[in-house]
Scaffold this motif. Sequence first.
Motif, PDB file in Angstrom:
ATOM      1  N   LYS A  32      60.946  52.744  51.962  1.00 21.78           N
ATOM      2  CA  LYS A  32      62.166  53.517  51.681  1.00 21.78           C
ATOM      3  C   LYS A  32      63.252  53.204  52.705  1.00 21.78           C
ATOM      4  N   HIS A  33      62.831  53.046  53.951  1.00 25.68           N
ATOM      5  CA  HIS A  33      63.791  52.709  55.012  1.00 25.68           C
ATOM      6  C   HIS A  33      64.395  51.330  54.744  1.00 25.68           C
ATOM      7  N   LEU A  34      63.540  50.389  54.323  1.00 22.80           N
ATOM      8  CA  LEU A  34      64.022  49.035  54.048  1.00 22.80           C
ATOM      9  C   LEU A  34      65.016  49.030  52.887  1.00 22.80           C
ATOM     10  N   GLU A  35      64.806  49.879  51.885  1.00 22.76           N
ATOM     11  CA  GLU A  35      65.739  49.957  50.755  1.00 22.76           C
ATOM     12  C   GLU A  35      67.142  50.293  51.249  1.00 22.76           C
ATOM     13  N   GLU A  36      67.226  51.233  52.192  1.00 17.41           N
ATOM     14  CA  GLU A  36      68.532  51.585  52.770  1.00 17.41           C
ATOM     15  C   GLU A  36      69.130  50.396  53.536  1.00 17.41           C
ATOM     16  N   MET A  37      68.288  49.694  54.273  1.00 19.28           N
ATOM     17  CA  MET A  37      68.764  48.522  55.030  1.00 19.28           C
ATOM     18  C   MET A  37      69.272  47.438  54.087  1.00 19.28           C
ATOM     19  N   ILE A  71      55.925  46.260  51.934  1.00 20.94           N
ATOM     20  CA  ILE A  71      57.088  47.064  52.336  1.00 20.94           C
ATOM     21  C   ILE A  71      58.341  46.627  51.575  1.00 20.94           C
ATOM     22  N   GLY A  72      58.399  45.356  51.199  1.00 19.46           N
ATOM     23  CA  GLY A  72      59.543  44.903  50.402  1.00 19.46           C
ATOM     24  C   GLY A  72      60.315  43.739  50.982  1.00 19.46           C
ATOM     25  N   TYR A  73      59.838  43.177  52.088  1.00 25.69           N
ATOM     26  CA  TYR A  73      60.466  41.973  52.642  1.00 25.69           C
ATOM     27  C   TYR A  73      60.083  40.751  51.797  1.00 25.69           C
ATOM     28  N   THR A 160      58.187  53.270  63.081  1.00 31.12           N
ATOM     29  CA  THR A 160      58.662  53.917  64.313  1.00 31.12           C
ATOM     30  C   THR A 160      59.892  53.194  64.851  1.00 31.12           C
ATOM     31  N   ARG A 161      59.850  51.846  64.825  1.00 31.00           N
ATOM     32  CA  ARG A 161      61.008  51.071  65.284  1.00 31.00           C
ATOM     33  C   ARG A 161      62.216  51.290  64.364  1.00 31.00           C
ATOM     34  N   MET A 162      61.989  51.311  63.050  1.00 31.46           N
ATOM     35  CA  MET A 162      63.089  51.529  62.098  1.00 31.46           C
ATOM     36  C   MET A 162      63.766  52.879  62.340  1.00 31.46           C
ATOM     37  N   GLU A 163      62.959  53.905  62.612  1.00 34.89           N
ATOM     38  CA  GLU A 163      63.480  55.253  62.807  1.00 34.89           C
ATOM     39  C   GLU A 163      64.178  55.422  64.147  1.00 34.89           C
TER      40      GLU A 163
END
Length: 481
Positions: A32-37, A71-73, A160-163
């Motif tokens: 979900k974080h990657l989608e925003e990125m 994750i989606g990469y 953790t790094r993304m957040e």
Amino acid sequence: MKENRIETDQTLSEIPSAEPERQYYFIEKARKHLEEMKKEAARPLTFCVTTFGCQMNARDSEKLTGILEEIGYMEEPEEEKADFVIYNTCTVRENANLRVYGRLGQLGRAKKKNPHMMIALCGCMMQEPQVVEKLKKSYHFVDLIFGTHNIYKFAELLYTRMESGRMVIDIWKDTDKIVEDLPVERKYPFKSGVNIMFGCNNFCSYCIVPYVRGRERSRDPKAIIREIERLTADGVVEVMLLGQNVNSYGKTLDNPMSFAELLREVEKIDGLERIRFMTSHPKDLSDELIQVMAESKKICRHLHLPVQSGSTRILQKMNRRYTKEQYLELVRKIREAVPDISLTTDIIVGFPGETEEDFQDTLDVVRKVRYDSAFTFIYSRRTGTPAAVMGDQVDPAVVKDRFDRLLKEVQDIAAQTCAVHQGTIQTALVESVNEHDSSLVTGRLSNNLLVHFPGDASLIGSLVPVSLKECRGFYYLGERA
């Protein structure tokens, strides 16, 4: 080829405490974080995993790749073009560390041009405290640092790094934990490495591995069998059983099981055609294992048996725990039981205190065993090992002369040894289209030698009978039989 995908309940509000469910939770959060990125970048985001070192590292990199794709990469082969670069490091030799630092400098420049770029470092090199301190001090643009023991936590650490947006460092000194069933992206659809154990208890005096990989721990045999059954159902015909010393497999299990007994169980798996394993320590290679190899229809006729030195005196200084005579007797027993076995080895030249007489003992072993090939190394002083502080380091010019003489001996014998199969028909597992001539394919024989013969990409992954027409030293030219 994808392995071990587990459907997760996306409505989970509490973080699971059990593994691997906990990591699948963080995979979903990172996705979900990657989608925003990706929205912010207005494009897909890519990754590149670069592997240094051994086949166990290569298998770890397949796990990292599997998690990143989940994750989606998307994979990008050129690291300086990728948005997320991971170096899975090796630290067997200090110049391996220097290579990583050099490449990190280049990545730092690339990162300045790419606001979405992240850099992670993992693997054996990260288990050295002085390395982590240097990274914190001089390479503050690195985002994520973790070691060999907690690779399964990659998704959690990445999230953790993304957040946080800050450098995340998570290094464990040791562990007895083995986490199964995380995503894996295999490099080859038709063959795969399978970890059967982790760590090493041998403490050879020149080797840093026990200090960075930790103590020996064996996987549950049922988990190993289950993994191989899944692999064969997915098209794998050859597995490589991996460990720092596979011959000591099973000693840490609640119900001890020998490596030979494990091999018997692996042999029963339907659809599996070939079994390889490495690395074998001579001191632990049992008569039971030799018997299993002799009786097996699936174990490949190749054994990598590192000798390191032919001198009993030097072997003692190396803490190898066998003598020259014991090694030669072991080879005799193996050859008697498996006459068509291909033997390969590792040899170190110039270990502290090595004399010309010691070196002549090494040449004597090479001449008596007649290896199909040998990985030959000039001794490299490794900080943190007992050998690094030994006196009587050998003059580099003397070492270079010995190394050249050894290499010539090994190559001359190997050319003769490999040529004995010329004119025979052998089965080859086709691995690729030949990179120099697209009208040929490249296959690997049971004895680990390569053969190039006419064919196309449709043969990749197939076991093909090949007539070996011409030996070219370390490979053959052939044609389909």
